[in-house]
Design an enzyme around this catalytic site. Structure first.
Site, short mmCIF file in Angstrom:
data_model
loop_
_atom_site.label_atom_id
_atom_site.label_comp_id
_atom_site.label_asym_id
_atom_site.label_seq_id
_atom_site.Cartn_x
_atom_site.Cartn_y
_atom_site.Cartn_z
N GLY A 108 67.35 63.25 68.33
CA GLY A 108 66.27 62.27 68.55
C GLY A 108 65.20 62.81 67.69
N HIS A 124 75.07 67.87 78.73
CA HIS A 124 74.01 67.24 77.48
C HIS A 124 72.87 68.28 77.46
CE1 HIS A 124 71.39 64.90 75.19
NE2 HIS A 124 72.23 64.26 74.62
N ASN A 141 75.59 56.84 74.07
CA ASN A 141 74.51 57.58 75.02
C ASN A 141 73.30 56.67 75.11
OD1 ASN A 141 73.19 58.73 76.93
ND2 ASN A 141 73.25 60.83 76.00
#
Length: 253
Positions: free
Chosen positions: A172, A96, A10
């Site tokens: 992240g 998402h 992604n």
């Protein structure tokens, strides 16, 4: 029947024409296990989809990062599933956590999106996952089960669905669920599908993990019995994405 390992990249909202060409060129030259061992998709921003599709090696596929919940029309800024089909795009990521959190996409809305995309023949990577607050309060399984139920309520055929468990607190952040934590949730999800959908669907559906997956931790995660691959964020823009694809051999070896 063994579930084929699945690795999705992604790219999120990143890239320029030149950067995208470089990434694709690198992937095209990479030596990776065959399609029999691993299925690979990469998901660039919408504006780069035709470019990526035209340049990408034939054993990899391009995926969109989102699509609209119904037929196109007066929905400024949206991309319809019909447009993706028209471009020859086979895959789309839906639900998402960045869209759930930043754009307030609800479980039901995501379920509707998944059902509509599937109805047009697209294959769907459907994302679920809990926040740090939800994990610390002990409601992880309850949260991901509710997210999965919203999809199961609208979908009768799961053949073209890959479920991506992505703990929000690990996306992240550099934090990653331990292999045991990830396996535990994947096991519970499979058990939920077996009880609430169908035993065959539970055994066939691929449940992949996402959340700070990288070249260093992928093999240990891949070795877990209920982890069928990865949805990779930041590392999918780097050479280590190839190492993550190669971790599929942990399952086949």
């Amino acid at each position: 029947m063994a579930r084929k390992f699945f690795v999705g990249g992604n790219w999120k909202c990143n890239g320029t024409n030149e950067e995208v060409k470089k990434i694709v060129s690198f992937l095209n030259e990479a030596e990776v296990p065959s399609e029999d061992v691993v299925e690979v998709v990469v998901s660039p921003p919408f504006v780069f989809l035709p470019l990526v599709k035209s340049l990408l090696r034939p054993d990899f596929h391009a995926a969109a990062q989102n699509c609209w919940v119904k037929k196109g029309g007066a929905f400024t800024g949206e991309i319809s599933a019909e447009m993706l089909v028209n471009l020859g795009i086979q895959w789309v990521i839906l639900g998402h956590s960045e869209r759930r959190q930043l754009l307030n996409e609800s479980n039901d809305f995501v379920g509707d999106k998944v059902a509509y995309a599937l109805s047009l023949g697209l294959k769907v990577i459907a994302c679920i996952g809990e926040t740090l607050e939800q994990r610390e309060s002990g409601s992880t399984i309850e949260v991901v089960a509710a997210q999965t139920k919203a999809i199961a309520d609208k979908v009768s055929n799961w053949d073209n669905v890959v479920l991506a468990y992505e703990p929000v607190w690990a996306i992240g952040t550099g934090k990653v669920a331990t292999p045991a934590q990830a396996q535990d949730v994947h096991y519970e999800l499979r058990k939920w599908i077996e009880s609430n959908v169908d035993a065959e669907v539970a055994s066939k559906t691929r449940i992949i993990y996402g959340g700070s997956v990288n070249g260093a931790n992928c093999k240990e995660l891949a070795a877990q019995p209920d982890i069928d691959g990865f949805l990779v964020g930041g590392a999918s823009l780097k050479p280590e994405f190839v190492d993550i694809i190669k971790s599929a051999t942990v399952k086949s070896g």
